[in-house]
Structure formats: C-alpha cells, structure tokens
Write a protein that holds these residues in place. Structure first.
Motif, PDB file in Angstrom:
ATOM      1  N   SER A   1       0.848  -1.182   0.000  1.00 34.99           N
ATOM      2  CA  SER A   1       0.000   0.000   0.000  1.00 34.99           C
ATOM      3  C   SER A   1       0.890   1.240   0.000  1.00 34.99           C
ATOM      4  CB  SER A   1      -0.923   0.003   1.225  1.00 34.99           C
ATOM      5  OG  SER A   1      -1.790  -1.115   1.192  1.00 34.99           O
ATOM      6  N   GLU A   2       0.272   2.398  -0.225  1.00 31.78           N
ATOM      7  CA  GLU A   2       1.043   3.633  -0.311  1.00 31.78           C
ATOM      8  C   GLU A   2       0.935   4.500   0.935  1.00 31.78           C
ATOM      9  OE1 GLU A   2       0.574   5.864  -3.892  1.00 31.78           O
ATOM     10  OE2 GLU A   2       0.503   4.070  -5.156  1.00 31.78           O
ATOM     11  N   ARG A   3      -0.248   4.532   1.564  1.00 29.90           N
ATOM     12  CA  ARG A   3      -0.459   5.417   2.712  1.00 29.90           C
ATOM     13  C   ARG A   3      -0.513   4.661   4.034  1.00 29.90           C
ATOM     14  NH1 ARG A   3      -3.174  10.156   0.906  1.00 29.90           N
ATOM     15  NH2 ARG A   3      -2.256  10.713  -1.117  1.00 29.90           N
TER      16      ARG A   3
END
Length: 202
Positions: free
Chosen positions: A118-120
């Motif tokens: 994931s990115e966040r």
C-alpha cells in the motif's frame, strides 16, 4: 408473517436479518498486528456511511467465547486497514479467508494470496482487487454500549486503488466490468451485473 424481534434469539434475529437485508456488499479487510503479522478477513455487515469525510463502516462481531476477531484487534492496535471490494473472480479466495485460524496465523501466507504494498498505510492490499481503499481508523464503537455484541469500525478513506479495466470513463465505473458479488442469506451470493436505471425525480 410477523416477527417480534424483541423475543427472538440472537441466532434467529441474525438469520432473518441476513436473509432479508440483501444483497450486502462484502468488505475484504487486510490489517497488520502490532507485531507485523498480516490478517485478511471478509465482512458482509459493511457500508459506506459518509462522503465528507469519506468513511466506511465495518461491523466485527464478538465470538461466542467473548473474544474479538483479529481484524478488530489489529485495527485497534495500529489504526490502519485496507478494505477491498470482492469481484466474482476473487469469490473463492475471499471465502477461503473466512475460515477460522488461530490468532496470529496469516490467511495471506497460509492461502498464498498475492499482495501488493500500500502507499499510505502499512497493511498490504490484495493483488487483482478491482477496488481497494487504504484507510485510517476514525473510531471504534461498541454496540450496544452497555453489553456489546459487536464493534463498529469507522474507517476514513485516504486513498483508493481502482483498476483501469473496470472504468467506463474518467469519472465512472462500469458495474458489469466491476462484477462484484453480494452476500445473501446462508451460503448464497449474487453478482451485481444484472442492473437497470431509473432517473430520480427533481
């Protein structure tokens, strides 16, 4: 037929509610424990409840022995989760993650489910999921407050991953391409490809 829900046993109330309030979307939730162990589990008491701020709600029931599910424990400890929508292509994999595993045993590792970073948030997202919402915890609410039978997880959406293949155009999703499944009663599910349109009155 009339049903007096004030007199029904909890199992009967669940059976009637779950078989009539249908179809229900399925939240396929990935989370991490405080120690970093992954968890992946489906929940069909799930809905979008706000667009400002964008917020989803997942109901996690308490087990018969009084213990809470790993998803709740993980989200409470870390404040992060990823909520995936389930397509027909991933129905079998989703169903497999509903099996009970001992605390700390990863469904992702046990079943060999492919993931992406994931990115966040820290929890991984399921590879191939048409829609994945990276979320932070907004609130956990026991319900009922005096003798909770479940906990409501309010998850604020930070970032959404939407597969370009399911888009109709730059602003709309094509429901047929999305091809989600919904939960009915018992072991029954449905697909969301059978649609019709109505214009809402002004």
């Amino acid at each position: 037929m009339q049903l007096d829900f004030t007199q029904l046993a909890p199992a009967d109330a669940y059976r009637w509610l779950a078989s009539t309030v249908t179809p229900r979307p399925i939240a396929w939730v990935s989370s991490l424990s405080a120690e970093g162990q992954s968890n992946l589990a489906p929940f069909s008491f799930f809905q979008v409840i706000s667009d400002e701020p964008p917020t989803l709600m997942v109901n996690t029931s308490i087990r018969d022995d009084g213990s809470v599910k790993d998803t709740l424990r993980n989200v409470r400890d870390t404040g992060q989760l990823v909520i995936h929508l389930v397509s027909a292509a991933q129905a079998e994999a989703m169903n497999a993650t509903a099996a009970w595993l001992p605390h700390g045993v990863s469904e992702i590792d046990t079943l060999g489910i492919a993931t992406l970073p994931s990115e966040r948030v820290a929890p991984p997202r399921v590879a191939g999921a048409a829609v994945a919402f990276e979320c932070e915890l907004a609130q956990i609410q026991p319900y009922p407050a005096d003798r909770p039978s479940c906990y409501l997880i309010f998850a604020r959406v930070l970032l959404a991953h939407i597969d370009d293949a399911v888009l109709q155009d730059a602003r709309h999703v094509d429901p047929a391409r999305l091809d989600l499944i919904g939960r009915l009663g018992g072991s029954q599910y449905c697909r969301t490809r059978d649609t019709f349109s109505m214009i809402r009155p002004k």
